[in-house]
Design an enzyme around this catalytic site. Structure first.
Site, PDB file in Angstrom:
ATOM      1  N   ASP A   1     -19.689 -32.437  13.791  1.00 32.52           N
ATOM      2  CA  ASP A   1     -18.262 -32.397  13.473  1.00 32.52           C
ATOM      3  C   ASP A   1     -17.406 -32.743  14.688  1.00 32.52           C
ATOM      4  O   ASP A   1     -16.408 -33.450  14.574  1.00 32.52           O
ATOM      5  CB  ASP A   1     -17.871 -31.013  12.937  1.00 32.52           C
ATOM      6  CG  ASP A   1     -18.339 -30.798  11.512  1.00 32.52           C
ATOM      7  OD1 ASP A   1     -18.580 -31.804  10.808  1.00 32.52           O
ATOM      8  OD2 ASP A   1     -18.460 -29.633  11.103  1.00 32.52           O
TER       9      ASP A   1
ATOM     10  N   ASP B   1     -20.145 -27.037  16.222  1.00 33.29           N
ATOM     11  CA  ASP B   1     -20.908 -28.005  15.420  1.00 33.29           C
ATOM     12  C   ASP B   1     -20.826 -29.380  16.076  1.00 33.29           C
ATOM     13  O   ASP B   1     -19.774 -30.021  16.081  1.00 33.29           O
ATOM     14  CB  ASP B   1     -20.348 -28.054  13.988  1.00 33.29           C
ATOM     15  CG  ASP B   1     -21.227 -28.896  13.086  1.00 33.29           C
ATOM     16  OD1 ASP B   1     -21.477 -30.065  13.417  1.00 33.29           O
ATOM     17  OD2 ASP B   1     -21.687 -28.377  12.054  1.00 33.29           O
TER      18      ASP B   1
END
Ligand code: PRP
Ligand code: URA
Length: 209
Positions: free
Chosen positions: A203, A200
């Site tokens: 993130d 991700d």
């Protein structure tokens, strides 16, 4: 028909390997994403129009070239696109920056718009959309549609890693847009993540997981 350019410069490929590595922490990840964006900007801006001007060097008058034509807008898709903005701006410092907020619904994988603020003269600019990941292509297609609705004619999409599915989706919906990537990976997994990808991007950039 827009083109797909895979920028395979060794410096870019090296840095892409580093951001793929799950051992790479937030600080290094952030620096690398910015550096890769800057290196990619060199290729993305290759076709900027030039005009001739006359200047005076300390030695003589000279006819030289400067960038002409429409001015540029850079639009990161929030959040992860933010990590690429400064890299682009370091080569195109006069660009204005718009922001498009889209998140991917984890169930449907469809993009949900939550923010859009563009330069007031957007329709007079050429735009570079930045987002590290082109997965299903939903977010990129949504951002391109928003810019087109504001009258933007010339759009380039710059991503670090793409899935073939994402490239195909942008091609299908917006075949006038040039796509620049550093890698096209194998596929998407069942959760819409790029395989092997880098996980991700938001993130990893902001340390939120
Ligand atoms: C990620 C990424 C892209 C999008 C790509 O953002 O930064 O914007 O997913 O996926 P798609 O091609 O399938 O639309 P995410 O929705 O995770 O939001 P974030 O950047 O806020 O973490
Ligand atoms: N968004 C990400 O951040 N990573 C992926 O692999 C797919 C979508």
């Amino acid at each position: 028909m827009g083109k797909l350019v895979v920028i395979d410069h060794p410096l870019i490929q090296h840095k892409i390997s580093l951001i793929r590595d799950k051992q790479t922490g937030t600080k290094d990840f952030r620096n690398l994403v910015e550096e890769i964006a800057m290196l990619m900007a060199y290729e993305v801006t290759r076709d900027l129009p030039l005009k001739e001007v006359e200047i005076e060097t300390p030695v003589a008058k000279a006819k030289t070239k400067v960038i002409s034509g429409k001015t540029i807008g850079v639009v990161p898709i929030l959040r992860a696109g933010l990590g690429m903005v400064n890299g682009i701006l370091s080569l195109v410092p006069a660009a204005k920056v718009g922001h498009i907020g889209l998140y991917r619904d984890p169930e449907t994988l469809l993009p949900v718009e939550y923010y859009c603020k563009l330069p007031t003269d957007a329709s007079e600019r050429d735009f570079i959309i930045v987002d590290p990941m082109l997965a299903t292509g939903g977010s990129a297609c949504g951002a391109i549609t928003l810019l087109k609705q504001r009258g933007v004619k010339n759009i380039k999409l710059v991503c670090l890693i793409a899935a073939p599915e994402g490239v195909a989706a942008v091609r299908k919906e917006h075949d006038d847009v040039d796509i620049f990537v550093a890698a096209v990976d194998e596929r998407l997994n069942d959760h819409g993540y790029i395989v092997p990808g880098l996980g991700d991007a938001g993130d990893r950039l902001f340390g939120t997981k």
